[in-house]
Motif scaffolding. Structure first.
Motif, PDB file in Angstrom:
ATOM      1  N   PRO A  74       0.825  -1.210   0.000  1.00  0.00           N
ATOM      2  CA  PRO A  74       0.000   0.000   0.000  1.00  0.00           C
ATOM      3  C   PRO A  74       0.862   1.265   0.000  1.00  0.00           C
ATOM      4  CG  PRO A  74       0.057  -0.974   2.179  1.00  0.00           C
ATOM      5  CD  PRO A  74       0.739  -1.942   1.256  1.00  0.00           C
ATOM      6  N   THR A  75       0.286   2.354  -0.500  1.00  0.00           N
ATOM      7  CA  THR A  75       0.954   3.653  -0.530  1.00  0.00           C
ATOM      8  C   THR A  75       0.015   4.699   0.070  1.00  0.00           C
ATOM      9  OG1 THR A  75       0.100   4.320  -2.691  1.00  0.00           O
ATOM     10  CG2 THR A  75       2.128   2.992  -2.677  1.00  0.00           C
ATOM     11  N   VAL A  76       0.478   5.927   0.128  1.00  0.00           N
ATOM     12  CA  VAL A  76      -0.367   7.001   0.663  1.00  0.00           C
ATOM     13  C   VAL A  76      -1.549   7.287  -0.251  1.00  0.00           C
ATOM     14  CG1 VAL A  76       1.429   8.064   2.073  1.00  0.00           C
ATOM     15  CG2 VAL A  76       1.147   8.764  -0.310  1.00  0.00           C
ATOM     16  N   SER A  77      -1.576   6.712  -1.444  1.00  0.00           N
ATOM     17  CA  SER A  77      -2.737   6.837  -2.339  1.00  0.00           C
ATOM     18  C   SER A  77      -3.890   5.948  -1.865  1.00  0.00           C
ATOM     19  CB  SER A  77      -2.361   6.451  -3.770  1.00  0.00           C
ATOM     20  OG  SER A  77      -1.385   7.334  -4.265  1.00  0.00           O
ATOM     21  N   ASN A  78      -3.571   4.963  -1.023  1.00  0.00           N
ATOM     22  CA  ASN A  78      -4.592   4.077  -0.466  1.00  0.00           C
ATOM     23  C   ASN A  78      -5.114   4.681   0.835  1.00  0.00           C
ATOM     24  OD1 ASN A  78      -2.276   1.801  -1.590  1.00  0.00           O
ATOM     25  ND2 ASN A  78      -4.351   1.744  -2.400  1.00  0.00           N
ATOM     26  N   SER A  79      -5.913   3.924   1.572  1.00  0.00           N
ATOM     27  CA  SER A  79      -6.375   4.383   2.882  1.00  0.00           C
ATOM     28  C   SER A  79      -5.157   4.666   3.747  1.00  0.00           C
ATOM     29  CB  SER A  79      -7.230   3.316   3.544  1.00  0.00           C
ATOM     30  OG  SER A  79      -8.394   3.075   2.796  1.00  0.00           O
ATOM     31  N   HIS A  80      -5.184   5.766   4.474  1.00  0.00           N
ATOM     32  CA  HIS A  80      -4.054   6.075   5.340  1.00  0.00           C
ATOM     33  C   HIS A  80      -4.455   7.025   6.463  1.00  0.00           C
ATOM     34  CE1 HIS A  80      -3.909   9.542   2.616  1.00  0.00           C
ATOM     35  NE2 HIS A  80      -3.219  10.172   3.559  1.00  0.00           N
ATOM     36  N   VAL A  81      -3.630   7.023   7.498  1.00  0.00           N
ATOM     37  CA  VAL A  81      -3.770   7.951   8.617  1.00  0.00           C
ATOM     38  C   VAL A  81      -2.486   8.758   8.671  1.00  0.00           C
ATOM     39  CG1 VAL A  81      -3.921   8.185  11.123  1.00  0.00           C
ATOM     40  CG2 VAL A  81      -5.283   6.447   9.960  1.00  0.00           C
ATOM     41  N   SER A  82      -2.603  10.081   8.578  1.00  0.00           N
ATOM     42  CA  SER A  82      -1.448  10.974   8.661  1.00  0.00           C
ATOM     43  C   SER A  82      -1.275  11.442  10.093  1.00  0.00           C
ATOM     44  CB  SER A  82      -1.649  12.170   7.731  1.00  0.00           C
ATOM     45  OG  SER A  82      -0.602  13.111   7.934  1.00  0.00           O
ATOM     46  N   LEU A  83      -0.049  11.382  10.580  1.00  0.00           N
ATOM     47  CA  LEU A  83       0.272  11.843  11.928  1.00  0.00           C
ATOM     48  C   LEU A  83       0.981  13.188  11.909  1.00  0.00           C
ATOM     49  CD1 LEU A  83       1.510   8.426  13.342  1.00  0.00           C
ATOM     50  CD2 LEU A  83      -0.756   9.461  13.572  1.00  0.00           C
ATOM     51  N   GLY A  84       1.167  13.776  10.717  1.00  0.00           N
ATOM     52  CA  GLY A  84       1.845  15.071  10.610  1.00  0.00           C
ATOM     53  C   GLY A  84       3.341  14.912  10.468  1.00  0.00           C
ATOM     54  N   GLY A  85       4.041  16.037  10.537  1.00  0.00           N
ATOM     55  CA  GLY A  85       5.479  16.051  10.331  1.00  0.00           C
ATOM     56  C   GLY A  85       6.268  15.687  11.566  1.00  0.00           C
ATOM     57  N   GLY A  86       7.575  15.589  11.377  1.00  0.00           N
ATOM     58  CA  GLY A  86       8.485  15.319  12.477  1.00  0.00           C
ATOM     59  C   GLY A  86       8.834  13.852  12.614  1.00  0.00           C
ATOM     60  N   SER A  87       9.976  13.613  13.236  1.00  0.00           N
ATOM     61  CA  SER A  87      10.404  12.248  13.539  1.00  0.00           C
ATOM     62  C   SER A  87       9.636  11.742  14.741  1.00  0.00           C
ATOM     63  CB  SER A  87      11.905  12.237  13.849  1.00  0.00           C
ATOM     64  OG  SER A  87      12.648  12.611  12.717  1.00  0.00           O
ATOM     65  N   GLY A  88       9.586  10.432  14.890  1.00  0.00           N
ATOM     66  CA  GLY A  88       8.963   9.883  16.083  1.00  0.00           C
ATOM     67  C   GLY A  88       8.210   8.610  15.836  1.00  0.00           C
ATOM     68  N   PRO A  89       7.473   8.166  16.862  1.00  0.00           N
ATOM     69  CA  PRO A  89       6.739   6.904  16.766  1.00  0.00           C
ATOM     70  C   PRO A  89       5.584   6.994  15.775  1.00  0.00           C
ATOM     71  CG  PRO A  89       6.208   8.017  18.820  1.00  0.00           C
ATOM     72  CD  PRO A  89       7.294   8.810  18.160  1.00  0.00           C
ATOM     73  N   ILE A  90       5.216   5.833  15.246  1.00  0.00           N
ATOM     74  CA  ILE A  90       4.093   5.751  14.311  1.00  0.00           C
ATOM     75  C   ILE A  90       3.122   4.703  14.836  1.00  0.00           C
ATOM     76  CG2 ILE A  90       3.365   5.205  11.964  1.00  0.00           C
ATOM     77  CD1 ILE A  90       6.082   6.169  10.985  1.00  0.00           C
ATOM     78  N   SER A  91       1.956   5.163  15.255  1.00  0.00           N
ATOM     79  CA  SER A  91       0.880   4.295  15.732  1.00  0.00           C
ATOM     80  C   SER A  91      -0.433   4.865  15.244  1.00  0.00           C
ATOM     81  CB  SER A  91       0.856   4.231  17.261  1.00  0.00           C
ATOM     82  OG  SER A  91       2.041   3.646  17.741  1.00  0.00           O
ATOM     83  N   ALA A  92      -1.380   4.005  14.875  1.00  0.00           N
ATOM     84  CA  ALA A  92      -2.665   4.496  14.379  1.00  0.00           C
ATOM     85  C   ALA A  92      -3.724   3.408  14.480  1.00  0.00           C
ATOM     86  CB  ALA A  92      -2.539   4.937  12.923  1.00  0.00           C
ATOM     87  N   SER A  93      -4.968   3.855  14.549  1.00  0.00           N
ATOM     88  CA  SER A  93      -6.115   2.948  14.494  1.00  0.00           C
ATOM     89  C   SER A  93      -6.570   2.840  13.050  1.00  0.00           C
ATOM     90  CB  SER A  93      -7.258   3.485  15.351  1.00  0.00           C
ATOM     91  OG  SER A  93      -6.900   3.445  16.700  1.00  0.00           O
ATOM     92  N   LEU A  94      -6.747   1.623  12.573  1.00  0.00           N
ATOM     93  CA  LEU A  94      -7.261   1.370  11.231  1.00  0.00           C
ATOM     94  C   LEU A  94      -8.739   1.050  11.397  1.00  0.00           C
ATOM     95  CD1 LEU A  94      -4.186   0.924  11.194  1.00  0.00           C
ATOM     96  CD2 LEU A  94      -4.537  -0.850   9.508  1.00  0.00           C
TER      97      LEU A  94
END
Length: 167
Positions: A74-94
């Motif tokens: 998958p790519t950002v063209s598919n369903s996605h959750v954006s957390l904004g800019g900056g380095s750091g952890p990546i967690s999200a609810s699908l």
């Protein structure tokens, strides 16, 4: 991501001579993205956690998040959750997933060098719900007409009997 101007030169007793000026650009460093894991899988949702995004020596991360699809890679063209800019952890609810379907998930991060994706993980949603059934059809209380009514509802995990009460 930097432009440099270069020229050769030579010096002797007569003086210094310069060659033609050349220009080159260094490549922009892409972000580094590590993969997370899937947990809390239900028929319509799941949680992605444990991923992270960082950049070393490149431009700042302008966007990071999680993308998913029923197709691999998958790519950002598919369903996605954006957390904004900056380095750091990546967690999200699908959310809004379909029960009993396999999904492919990757974390991503974008900077001036482009978008980098983590290693793909996949999971299959439960083919049922643990909550009470939800009436799917008919969608709303309405004049259903005469004689034949078809009902449809979401499947509940472990259910052995479904009943409809009509009054």
């Amino acid at each position: 991501g930097t432009t440099y101007y270069v020229r050769a030169y030579a010096t002797n007793s007569v003086g210094t001579s310069y060659g033609a000026e050349l220009t080159f650009n260094t490549a922009e460093l892409h972000p580094t993205v590590s993969s997370g894991v899937i947990s809390s899988i239900t028929g319509t949702s799941a949680t992605y956690s444990g991923g992270s995004a960082s950049v070393s020596g490149g431009s700042s991360i302008t966007d990071r998040g999680v993308c998913w699809s029923t197709n691999p890679n998958p790519t950002v063209s598919n369903s996605h959750v954006s957390l904004g800019g900056g380095s750091g952890p990546i967690s999200a609810s699908l959310t809004s997933l379909t029960p009993g379907v396999t999904y492919y998930v990757r974390a991503y991060a974008t900077n001036a060098g482009g978008t980098t994706y983590s290693t793909q993980v996949n999971f299959t949603t439960a083919d049922c719900e643990s909550a009470p059934p939800t009436l799917v059809l008919p969608a709303a209380v309405s004049n259903l007409g005469c004689c034949a009514i078809n009902f449809s509802w979401t499947k509940v995990c472990g259910a052995t009997l479904y009943q409809i009460q009509i009054s």
